[in-house]
Write a protein that holds these residues in place. Sequence first.
Motif, mmCIF file in Angstrom:
data_model
loop_
_atom_site.group_PDB
_atom_site.id
_atom_site.type_symbol
_atom_site.label_atom_id
_atom_site.label_comp_id
_atom_site.label_asym_id
_atom_site.label_seq_id
_atom_site.Cartn_x
_atom_site.Cartn_y
_atom_site.Cartn_z
ATOM 1 N N TRP A 206 0.850 -1.182 0.000
ATOM 2 C CA TRP A 206 0.000 0.000 0.000
ATOM 3 C C TRP A 206 0.891 1.240 0.000
ATOM 4 C CZ3 TRP A 206 -1.083 -4.239 3.042
ATOM 5 C CH2 TRP A 206 -2.327 -4.862 2.839
ATOM 6 N N SER B 121 0.462 5.771 0.145
ATOM 7 C CA SER B 121 -0.459 6.898 0.306
ATOM 8 C C SER B 121 0.103 8.110 -0.414
ATOM 9 C CB SER B 121 -0.658 7.231 1.783
ATOM 10 O OG SER B 121 0.510 7.816 2.340
ATOM 11 N N ASP C 29 0.509 11.009 0.866
ATOM 12 C CA ASP C 29 1.457 11.661 1.768
ATOM 13 C C ASP C 29 2.809 10.958 1.779
ATOM 14 O OD1 ASP C 29 -0.338 13.617 2.480
ATOM 15 O OD2 ASP C 29 -0.942 12.672 4.363
ATOM 16 N N GLU C 30 2.809 9.621 1.754
ATOM 17 C CA GLU C 30 4.078 8.876 1.757
ATOM 18 C C GLU C 30 4.899 9.168 0.504
ATOM 19 O OE1 GLU C 30 3.029 4.794 4.239
ATOM 20 O OE2 GLU C 30 2.612 4.915 2.083
ATOM 21 N N PRO D 155 -8.241 2.061 -4.562
ATOM 22 C CA PRO D 155 -8.305 2.821 -3.312
ATOM 23 C C PRO D 155 -8.435 1.866 -2.122
ATOM 24 C CG PRO D 155 -9.818 3.720 -4.948
ATOM 25 C CD PRO D 155 -9.348 2.408 -5.486
ATOM 26 N N ARG E 156 -7.586 1.816 5.187
ATOM 27 C CA ARG E 156 -6.243 1.951 5.743
ATOM 28 C C ARG E 156 -5.846 3.407 5.980
ATOM 29 N NH1 ARG E 156 -3.421 -2.816 5.693
ATOM 30 N NH2 ARG E 156 -1.486 -1.657 6.064
ATOM 31 N N GLY E 157 -6.723 4.330 5.612
ATOM 32 C CA GLY E 157 -6.422 5.733 5.852
ATOM 33 C C GLY E 157 -6.781 6.580 4.647
ATOM 34 N N GLU F 56 -6.568 8.650 1.367
ATOM 35 C CA GLU F 56 -5.743 8.643 0.156
ATOM 36 C C GLU F 56 -4.668 7.552 0.185
ATOM 37 O OE1 GLU F 56 -5.808 12.853 -1.924
ATOM 38 O OE2 GLU F 56 -4.681 12.959 -0.035
ATOM 39 N N VAL F 57 -5.081 6.373 0.653
ATOM 40 C CA VAL F 57 -4.211 5.198 0.620
ATOM 41 C C VAL F 57 -4.652 4.315 -0.545
ATOM 42 C CG1 VAL F 57 -3.461 3.126 1.846
ATOM 43 C CG2 VAL F 57 -3.761 5.268 3.093
ATOM 44 N N GLN G 281 -3.913 0.517 -2.700
ATOM 45 C CA GLN G 281 -3.277 -0.793 -2.802
ATOM 46 C C GLN G 281 -2.717 -0.943 -4.207
ATOM 47 O OE1 GLN G 281 -5.828 -4.173 -2.137
ATOM 48 N NE2 GLN G 281 -4.379 -5.593 -3.075
#
Length: 247
Positions: free
Chosen positions: A121, A123, A125-126, A201, A205-206, A208-209, A211
């Motif tokens: 996964w 996101s 942000d990541e 999507p 998991r949060g 804007e996460v 898969q």
Amino acid sequence: MTLSQRDLADVGVLIGCALRPKTRPGADSDYRTLLGRYRADVEFRNAVDSILDGLDAQVLSDSDLGLVLGVRRESVFAYHVSDLPNVGGVRERLLVGLVSVAIAAYAFPTPADFDDDRVRWVSVDEIERFVRDMCDQLKRTPEKTSREDESFEEAWRTYDRLSPGYKADKGKRKARRSSASSPYWVAHVLTWMVDQGLARPAPARGPEVFQLLERFRIQAGELAGNATYDLLAAIRRGDYPAEGAGA
């Protein structure tokens, strides 16, 4: 045995299914049947592979999720960055290309990762933080980055100049992401990947996460050896800059 016209039509149907990224054998009985034939019937398989070769394409995988195709740059089916919506200029193409490779390097930082089918996964942000950190590292090693591909340097410097947060579109009262912010481009690429059957999507998991799906893992494996991917993967692994570089 010589393939009949019906057999050749089935070859076309199978290739057509493979070119529709959201089509899955589990939900399409014809696709499932033809995929089974591709695996078991050597003559049928050879016909599919030969036609794909003439189209500058090839089968990268024939898993239960369907045929995953790879195409050469000159193929009529080749993906071009300019095919994305709202991507018309050089600046936009550079940003989309950089973010796309960054997602692959972030999720698959070593060659062995391309053979590991565990679920991954990512996101918005990541990926934004990863690319932002990459820009910071490259700014600290100008003598090394000067030897990199000019288009890559232009891409990361363009990304670095973007706002890292929300920025209101001109004339809008409410602040929202615009193309002047880097998260906009990360979200843009990941959303496009959903449309192409490369990701889905994962809101549980949060925010804007996403898969990453097997199709993306297989296609991303074609980046191995690409200079930009290798550099970003080294940063992801913590191997950049190499010992003695930039000091």
